[in-house]
Design a protein around this motif. Structure first.
Motif, PDB file in Angstrom:
ATOM      1  N   ASN A   1      52.722  47.063  48.337  1.00  0.00           N
ATOM      2  CA  ASN A   1      53.676  47.303  49.437  1.00  0.00           C
ATOM      3  C   ASN A   1      54.198  45.994  50.013  1.00  0.00           C
ATOM      4  O   ASN A   1      54.273  45.811  51.231  1.00  0.00           O
ATOM      5  CB  ASN A   1      53.028  48.148  50.540  1.00  0.00           C
ATOM      6  CG  ASN A   1      52.646  49.538  50.055  1.00  0.00           C
ATOM      7  OD1 ASN A   1      53.329  50.120  49.216  1.00  0.00           O
ATOM      8  ND2 ASN A   1      51.537  50.068  50.570  1.00  0.00           N
ATOM      9  N   ASN A   2      54.532  45.057  49.080  1.00  0.00           N
ATOM     10  CA  ASN A   2      55.121  43.759  49.445  1.00  0.00           C
ATOM     11  C   ASN A   2      54.192  42.906  50.307  1.00  0.00           C
ATOM     12  O   ASN A   2      54.655  42.057  51.067  1.00  0.00           O
ATOM     13  CB  ASN A   2      56.449  43.960  50.171  1.00  0.00           C
ATOM     14  CG  ASN A   2      57.483  44.637  49.289  1.00  0.00           C
ATOM     15  OD1 ASN A   2      57.577  44.349  48.095  1.00  0.00           O
ATOM     16  ND2 ASN A   2      58.254  45.557  49.881  1.00  0.00           N
ATOM     17  N   ARG A   3      52.900  43.104  50.181  1.00  0.00           N
ATOM     18  CA  ARG A   3      51.929  42.312  50.943  1.00  0.00           C
ATOM     19  C   ARG A   3      50.825  41.834  50.011  1.00  0.00           C
ATOM     20  O   ARG A   3      50.254  42.618  49.257  1.00  0.00           O
ATOM     21  CB  ARG A   3      51.332  43.147  52.082  1.00  0.00           C
ATOM     22  CG  ARG A   3      50.406  42.350  52.995  1.00  0.00           C
ATOM     23  CD  ARG A   3      49.822  43.252  54.072  1.00  0.00           C
ATOM     24  NE  ARG A   3      48.889  44.221  53.513  1.00  0.00           N
ATOM     25  CZ  ARG A   3      47.596  43.996  53.329  1.00  0.00           C
ATOM     26  NH1 ARG A   3      47.078  42.805  53.635  1.00  0.00           N
ATOM     27  NH2 ARG A   3      46.818  44.932  52.835  1.00  0.00           N
ATOM     28  N   ASN A   4      50.557  40.525  50.072  1.00  0.00           N
ATOM     29  CA  ASN A   4      49.473  39.953  49.285  1.00  0.00           C
ATOM     30  C   ASN A   4      48.146  40.450  49.843  1.00  0.00           C
ATOM     31  O   ASN A   4      47.844  40.258  51.018  1.00  0.00           O
ATOM     32  CB  ASN A   4      49.527  38.423  49.330  1.00  0.00           C
ATOM     33  CG  ASN A   4      48.552  37.779  48.368  1.00  0.00           C
ATOM     34  OD1 ASN A   4      47.351  37.954  48.478  1.00  0.00           O
ATOM     35  ND2 ASN A   4      49.071  37.033  47.421  1.00  0.00           N
ATOM     36  N   ILE A   5      47.344  41.096  48.990  1.00  0.00           N
ATOM     37  CA  ILE A   5      46.135  41.746  49.499  1.00  0.00           C
ATOM     38  C   ILE A   5      44.964  40.782  49.650  1.00  0.00           C
ATOM     39  O   ILE A   5      43.976  41.116  50.317  1.00  0.00           O
ATOM     40  CB  ILE A   5      45.724  42.930  48.603  1.00  0.00           C
ATOM     41  CG1 ILE A   5      45.352  42.433  47.196  1.00  0.00           C
ATOM     42  CG2 ILE A   5      46.840  43.950  48.527  1.00  0.00           C
ATOM     43  CD1 ILE A   5      44.783  43.534  46.302  1.00  0.00           C
ATOM     44  N   GLY A   6      45.018  39.583  49.041  1.00  0.00           N
ATOM     45  CA  GLY A   6      43.920  38.623  49.197  1.00  0.00           C
ATOM     46  C   GLY A   6      43.481  38.031  47.882  1.00  0.00           C
ATOM     47  O   GLY A   6      44.174  38.116  46.865  1.00  0.00           O
ATOM     48  N   GLY A   7      42.304  37.424  47.883  1.00  0.00           N
ATOM     49  CA  GLY A   7      41.750  36.810  46.684  1.00  0.00           C
ATOM     50  C   GLY A   7      40.895  37.793  45.916  1.00  0.00           C
ATOM     51  O   GLY A   7      40.041  38.467  46.488  1.00  0.00           O
ATOM     52  N   LEU A   8      41.098  37.873  44.604  1.00  0.00           N
ATOM     53  CA  LEU A   8      40.361  38.800  43.747  1.00  0.00           C
ATOM     54  C   LEU A   8      39.528  38.024  42.739  1.00  0.00           C
ATOM     55  O   LEU A   8      39.968  37.005  42.200  1.00  0.00           O
ATOM     56  CB  LEU A   8      41.328  39.728  43.007  1.00  0.00           C
ATOM     57  CG  LEU A   8      42.121  40.694  43.895  1.00  0.00           C
ATOM     58  CD1 LEU A   8      43.311  41.269  43.136  1.00  0.00           C
ATOM     59  CD2 LEU A   8      41.227  41.820  44.382  1.00  0.00           C
ATOM     60  N   THR A   9      38.327  38.503  42.488  1.00  0.00           N
ATOM     61  CA  THR A   9      37.440  37.869  41.507  1.00  0.00           C
ATOM     62  C   THR A   9      36.754  38.936  40.673  1.00  0.00           C
ATOM     63  O   THR A   9      36.601  40.083  41.093  1.00  0.00           O
ATOM     64  CB  THR A   9      36.360  37.010  42.195  1.00  0.00           C
ATOM     65  OG1 THR A   9      35.697  37.800  43.191  1.00  0.00           O
ATOM     66  CG2 THR A   9      36.968  35.786  42.855  1.00  0.00           C
ATOM     67  N   PHE A  10      36.325  38.519  39.490  1.00  0.00           N
ATOM     68  CA  PHE A  10      35.595  39.418  38.610  1.00  0.00           C
ATOM     69  C   PHE A  10      34.102  39.361  38.944  1.00  0.00           C
ATOM     70  O   PHE A  10      33.668  38.601  39.807  1.00  0.00           O
ATOM     71  CB  PHE A  10      35.826  39.019  37.146  1.00  0.00           C
ATOM     72  CG  PHE A  10      37.227  39.276  36.673  1.00  0.00           C
ATOM     73  CD1 PHE A  10      37.600  40.531  36.234  1.00  0.00           C
ATOM     74  CD2 PHE A  10      38.169  38.255  36.673  1.00  0.00           C
ATOM     75  CE1 PHE A  10      38.895  40.778  35.784  1.00  0.00           C
ATOM     76  CE2 PHE A  10      39.462  38.493  36.227  1.00  0.00           C
ATOM     77  CZ  PHE A  10      39.830  39.756  35.785  1.00  0.00           C
ATOM     78  N   GLU A  11      33.336  40.153  38.214  1.00  0.00           N
ATOM     79  CA  GLU A  11      31.896  40.210  38.433  1.00  0.00           C
ATOM     80  C   GLU A  11      31.250  38.847  38.253  1.00  0.00           C
ATOM     81  O   GLU A  11      30.317  38.494  38.971  1.00  0.00           O
ATOM     82  CB  GLU A  11      31.273  41.224  37.457  1.00  0.00           C
ATOM     83  CG  GLU A  11      29.760  41.349  37.557  1.00  0.00           C
ATOM     84  CD  GLU A  11      29.309  41.960  38.873  1.00  0.00           C
ATOM     85  OE1 GLU A  11      28.243  41.573  39.375  1.00  0.00           O
ATOM     86  OE2 GLU A  11      30.028  42.822  39.411  1.00  0.00           O
TER      87      GLU A  11
END
Length: 407
Positions: free
Chosen positions: A363-373
């Protein structure tokens, strides 16, 4: 105060820095004396229960705001609902070996513990390079290099592998050639399937050339070489040089190597840069010591992130990596569109809403930092297509490569 001291032997505080700080701070001592002073003053009165309630609320607030005993995490998970909206319940796991969608199929071609390289030759044949650690070996940490060759339809037509026990046994994939800079040989296998070692002619091996000789040779290389692979060599391989570089270049259809003296004791010409692709990755590139995807693919859209559980200070037992901080454990739901077919898939990722290194927008908003296991950062999905190929490439992680084929 006796009960206060006994608590040190009851609770394990070794892994809770916040609690240790609070208990051993002068504020705890002063607060305890204030508490007992007013406790004695109010003892036997109706106000005592309100006094104790107030102190309980203060203690609760301190414990919650400092994350002691992970009370804040526990409460957030208790009141959080992780129910998945029904429109996302049919999404498939992208990490499965194979998923079919419409007239297409996405296949996990290779999964590795290390990043996978991809290089497209001038014959439109894809070279895939993966590394694995050899098992049941007496030598320390040998590495198996495996190269796969795919035709324009995504079918494997050849394979080549070698075992690396030392650093000087590395064969660098450079512009369709496998080059060993240290032992001065190359192979044409990526281009014509020939695995034979071919010698690279070496110049100035003893670093005895004069400054003029070296500068003239470097000028010729700059102007005439088709490809140039520049590697800086550190150490004391020569008595008269602290460090030097090797210029491995293709000129007039032949490979040569020039040893360039860049010792601090001599004022020779500065080191020249490589001419050609030293990074074999069709999805991304290096920038300021960080791997970045080329562009966020327009046909891959993320629609929803499901927050399942809040956790603190992750530790991956397989890789041994430790990631401090509070993150959400959950799934990212996305869509991959190929022609008229849509792959609806999910991917298990951790979300840190405080940082925003990932390029995923909902929705046109950066949700944050994502990382794998394994705590590796996730930036965005990678997608590659080429009119000369009848298949496409896809990746969600640098050590996983997918092929998308039409059925």
């Amino acid at each position: 105060m006796t009960a206060y001291l006994i608590s040190f032997f009851i609770f394990d505080l070794s892994n809770n820095e916040q609690l240790n700080y609070i208990i051993f701070s002068p504020l705890a001592l002063v607060s305890s004396w204030i508490f007992f002073y007013f406790f004695l003053q109010l003892k036997g009165t109706k106000s005592l229960k309100y006094y104790l309630l107030a102190w309980m609320l203060i203690a609760f607030a301190i414990i919650y705001t400092n994350g002691i005993f992970d009370l804040d995490i526990r409460l957030q998970n208790f009141f959080h609902s992780s129910k998945l909206p029904k429109e996302y319940r049919q999404y498939v796991d992208i990490n499965k070996p194979k998923n079919r969608f419409g007239k297409h199929e996405i296949i996990l071609f290779k999964a590795s513990d290390r990043p996978i390289d991809q290089f497209l030759t001038k014959n439109n044949e894809l070279i895939i390079h993966s590394l694995t650690t050899a098992t049941h070996s007496n030598t320390p940490s040998p590495i198996i290099h495996t190269f796969y060759k795919l035709d324009k339809n995504g079918n494997q037509i050849d394979q080549y592998s070698y075992r690396q026990n030392k650093d000087d046994e590395t064969e660098i994939l450079f512009e369709g050639y496998l080059i060993n800079v240290t032992k001065h040989y190359f192979r044409n296998w990526p281009l014509d399937g020939d695995t034979t070692k071919k010698t690279i002619e070496l110049y100035n091996a003893n670093l005895s050339w004069s400054e003029d000789q070296q500068r003239q040779a470097l000028n010729d290389i700059e102007n005439k070489a088709v490809y140039l692979l520049s590697e800086k060599i550190y150490g004391f391989d020569h008595h008269d040089s602290k460090s030097y570089s090797k210029k491995t270049y293709l000129m007039n259809g032949k490979w040569h190597t020039l040893c360039e003296n860049i010792s601090d004791d001599n004022e020779f010409a500065p080191q020249t840069e490589s001419k050609g692709r030293t990074m074999n990755d069709l999805f991304g590139h290096w920038e300021k010591n960080e791997w970045l995807t080329n562009t966020a693919p327009a046909n891959v859209q993320s629609l929803y992130y499901q927050k399942i559980k809040r956790i603190r200070n992750r530790h991956d037992t397989k890789s041994g990596k430790y990631a401090p901080g509070d993150v959400w454990q959950g799934c990212l739901f996305s869509q991959l569109i190929i022609e008229n077919d849509t792959l609806k898939f999910k991917d298990s990722l951790y979300l840190d809403e405080q940082w925003h290194w990932s390029q995923i927008e909902i929705n046109n908003r950066n949700i944050g930092g994502l990382t794998f296991e394994d705590t590796e950062q996730f930036h965005t999905y990678g997608y590659y297509s080429n009119p000369a190929l009848t298949y496409q490439l896809f990746t969600n992680q640098r050590n996983r490569l997918y092929l998308i084929k039409r059925l």
